[in-house]
Design a protein around this motif. Structure first.
Motif, PDB file in Angstrom:
ATOM      1  N   HIS A 179       0.814  -1.214   0.000  1.00 11.54           N
ATOM      2  CA  HIS A 179       0.000   0.000   0.000  1.00 11.54           C
ATOM      3  C   HIS A 179       0.850   1.267   0.000  1.00 11.54           C
ATOM      4  O   HIS A 179       0.396   2.329  -0.461  1.00 11.54           O
ATOM      5  CB  HIS A 179      -0.945   0.002   1.200  1.00 11.54           C
ATOM      6  N   HIS A 180       2.081   1.185   0.501  1.00 14.23           N
ATOM      7  CA  HIS A 180       2.958   2.356   0.503  1.00 14.23           C
ATOM      8  C   HIS A 180       3.204   2.866  -0.917  1.00 14.23           C
ATOM      9  O   HIS A 180       3.447   4.059  -1.115  1.00 14.23           O
ATOM     10  CB  HIS A 180       4.284   2.021   1.188  1.00 14.23           C
ATOM     11  N   GLU A 181       3.121   1.971  -1.905  1.00  8.48           N
ATOM     12  CA  GLU A 181       3.308   2.396  -3.300  1.00  8.48           C
ATOM     13  C   GLU A 181       2.154   3.306  -3.737  1.00  8.48           C
ATOM     14  O   GLU A 181       2.368   4.295  -4.441  1.00  8.48           O
ATOM     15  CB  GLU A 181       3.393   1.167  -4.206  1.00  8.48           C
ATOM     16  N   GLN A 210      -3.172   1.845   8.421  1.00  7.72           N
ATOM     17  CA  GLN A 210      -1.734   1.631   8.590  1.00  7.72           C
ATOM     18  C   GLN A 210      -0.893   2.762   8.008  1.00  7.72           C
ATOM     19  O   GLN A 210       0.165   3.095   8.554  1.00  7.72           O
ATOM     20  CB  GLN A 210      -1.346   0.296   7.938  1.00  7.72           C
ATOM     21  N   ASN A 211      -1.335   3.367   6.897  1.00  7.30           N
ATOM     22  CA  ASN A 211      -0.498   4.332   6.194  1.00  7.30           C
ATOM     23  C   ASN A 211      -1.004   5.774   6.249  1.00  7.30           C
ATOM     24  O   ASN A 211      -0.504   6.631   5.529  1.00  7.30           O
ATOM     25  CB  ASN A 211      -0.354   3.926   4.716  1.00  7.30           C
ATOM     26  N   LEU A 212      -1.969   6.037   7.104  1.00 10.67           N
ATOM     27  CA  LEU A 212      -2.537   7.387   7.141  1.00 10.67           C
ATOM     28  C   LEU A 212      -1.494   8.448   7.466  1.00 10.67           C
ATOM     29  O   LEU A 212      -1.536   9.558   6.939  1.00 10.67           O
ATOM     30  CB  LEU A 212      -3.672   7.462   8.161  1.00 10.67           C
ATOM     31  N   ASP A 213      -0.551   8.122   8.340  1.00 14.52           N
ATOM     32  CA  ASP A 213       0.447   9.105   8.748  1.00 14.52           C
ATOM     33  C   ASP A 213       1.331   9.544   7.578  1.00 14.52           C
ATOM     34  O   ASP A 213       1.916  10.631   7.622  1.00 14.52           O
ATOM     35  CB  ASP A 213       1.330   8.543   9.866  1.00 14.52           C
ATOM     36  N   ARG A 243      -9.454  -0.490   6.547  1.00 11.16           N
ATOM     37  CA  ARG A 243      -9.701   0.845   5.989  1.00 11.16           C
ATOM     38  C   ARG A 243      -9.984   1.874   7.076  1.00 11.16           C
ATOM     39  O   ARG A 243     -10.484   1.551   8.155  1.00 11.16           O
ATOM     40  CB  ARG A 243     -10.879   0.798   5.005  1.00 11.16           C
ATOM     41  N   ALA A 244      -9.693   3.114   6.742  1.00 10.06           N
ATOM     42  CA  ALA A 244      -9.941   4.207   7.674  1.00 10.06           C
ATOM     43  C   ALA A 244     -11.408   4.618   7.616  1.00 10.06           C
ATOM     44  O   ALA A 244     -11.970   4.809   6.526  1.00 10.06           O
ATOM     45  CB  ALA A 244      -9.060   5.397   7.325  1.00 10.06           C
ATOM     46  N   SER A 245     -12.026   4.738   8.769  1.00 12.37           N
ATOM     47  CA  SER A 245     -13.399   5.215   8.852  1.00 12.37           C
ATOM     48  C   SER A 245     -13.424   6.736   8.692  1.00 12.37           C
ATOM     49  O   SER A 245     -12.380   7.401   8.782  1.00 12.37           O
ATOM     50  CB  SER A 245     -14.010   4.829  10.194  1.00 12.37           C
ATOM     51  N   MET A 246     -14.620   7.290   8.494  1.00 11.80           N
ATOM     52  CA  MET A 246     -14.708   8.742   8.428  1.00 11.80           C
ATOM     53  C   MET A 246     -14.251   9.393   9.735  1.00 11.80           C
ATOM     54  O   MET A 246     -13.479  10.363   9.694  1.00 11.80           O
ATOM     55  CB  MET A 246     -16.115   9.205   8.052  1.00 11.80           C
ATOM     56  N   ALA A 252      -7.535  12.322  12.139  1.00  7.34           N
ATOM     57  CA  ALA A 252      -6.182  12.455  11.592  1.00  7.34           C
ATOM     58  C   ALA A 252      -5.954  13.806  10.920  1.00  7.34           C
ATOM     59  O   ALA A 252      -4.829  14.102  10.506  1.00  7.34           O
ATOM     60  CB  ALA A 252      -5.918  11.329  10.589  1.00  7.34           C
ATOM     61  N   GLY A 253      -7.015  14.609  10.786  1.00  2.32           N
ATOM     62  CA  GLY A 253      -6.853  15.959  10.260  1.00  2.32           C
ATOM     63  C   GLY A 253      -7.222  16.154   8.806  1.00  2.32           C
ATOM     64  O   GLY A 253      -6.935  17.209   8.230  1.00  2.32           O
TER      65      GLY A 253
END
Length: 352
Positions: A179-181, A210-213, A243-246, A252-253
């Motif tokens: 996913h980092h790609e 995992q990759n939101l940051d 997956r990230a929720s709303m 996370a901003g």
């Protein structure tokens, strides 16, 4: 207490079906009269690329023209000419409606690939494609990313008053491990757009916890579904785990828009005139939806009031894949009230 005005609007699928300039103007009028602020134009998908393009060799001067409609003689598909799009852009600007172009990648690329094959041949197109999915562009290939940027630059020139550009980024194949790609690819496109003075928007389903940051915080997220509306229960559960929720995106901003696929997606079909679907959708929105309901019809995880204030707005999405037997005027006449209802409800619930 001061309440930030929401930025609500319409997403119109002009890739899978054609809308005339006059009908698009009618949608703009409805938005302006209902307090809406933007028209998000989804013009590129597997089925078609809906705009004139020098890069893709889809040009007005070589088109078949009938009743003011431009048809590509190689694909048989209709598209808006540059002159027609200028007319739409000027009209929207005069009505204070922002046009947001959506050029989707890495998936939903077959319309572009088809045009490129006619122009440059299959070997060239294959060099841009993912080795894992034939309908996706290779996000790890610098030449592929550069091609997307060149096409974006061409589109940007056609939308002189726009502040935002939507890059799609939905329904593509990925794993947690690679996913980092995808994050690197999205950040690259976002930096490119920032250099043009534009904000980046994207769909939510490629964003994982995992990759939101690592994701550029200036990217704005149009949130349509937590699990992509998958049919298989196991697949839905898997997607919700990663997956990230709303609420997590807000925490996370990230700026988010509510495009709830249960209440705010409408897919007209051949039975539209007699089915009563639109009337039901209007009643459902008016009675059951508000800005805090983001996960289908799920009320267990509705946004708390302080997080609802951080949702930038909402949009009705009108998709076109099942409406080819209908005229664009018919689609408009049966969706105008739904658009008005969504605009009014979104504004009302944001100010309560």
């Amino acid at each position: 207490m001061f309440s930030q005005k929401k930025h609500n609007g319409l997403m119109l699928d002009i890739a899978r079906r054609y809308y005339s300039v006059d009908v698009i103007k009618q949608y703009i009028d409805t938005l302006a009269d209902s307090g809406g602020g933007f028209l998000h134009l989804h013009f590129s998908d597997h089925e078609n690329y809906g705009l004139e393009s020098r890069i893709l060799n889809q040009k007005a001067e070589s088109a078949e023209i009938s009743d003011g409609r431009y048809r590509n003689p190689q694909t048989g598909k209709l598209f808006l000419s540059d002159s027609q799009l200028r007319e739409i852009a000027q009209y929207a600007h005069a009505k204070n409606i922002e046009l947001i172009p959506e050029l989707g990648s890495p998936n939903h690329m077959d319309g572009i690939f088809t045009l490129l094959t006619h122009r440059h041949g299959a070997e060239y197109v294959q060099s841009l494609k993912s080795k894992m999915a034939d309908d996706e562009i290779d996000i790890t290939n610098p030449q592929s990313a550069a091609f997307v940027e060149s096409l974006m630059e061409e589109v940007i020139a056609k939308f002189p008053h726009s502040k935002r550009f939507h890059i799609g980024a939905d329904e593509f194949g990925y794993s947690v491990e690679n996913h980092h790609e995808f994050v690197a690819y999205v950040n690259r496109l976002s930096s490119f757009l920032a250099g043009k003075g534009l904000k980046t928007q994207m769909w939510n389903d490629g964003l994982i916890k995992q990759n939101l940051d690592d994701l550029n915080r200036r990217i704005e997220v149009t949130y349509w579904s937590y699990d992509g509306d998958a049919q298989d229960r196991g697949e839905r559960d898997k997607r919700r785990r990663i997956r990230a929720s709303m609420p997590e995106l807000i925490q996370a901003g990230f700026d988010v828009w509510n495009y709830n696929s249960y209440y705010l997606y409408f897919v007209p079909n051949s039975n539209l005139a007699s089915s009563g679907d639109t009337d039901y959708a209007v009643r459902d929105v008016e009675k059951n939806w508000d800005l805090g309901i983001w996960d289908g019809d799920n009320r267990q995880n509705v946004l708390q009031a302080h997080k609802q204030k951080k949702v930038r707005g909402a949009a009705l999405a009108i998709w076109g894949e099942h409406s080819l037997s209908l005229s664009d005027k018919t689609v408009f006449s049966h969706t105008q009230k739904l658009l008005q209802a969504v605009m009014h409800k979104a504004e009302k619930t944001s100010s309560d």
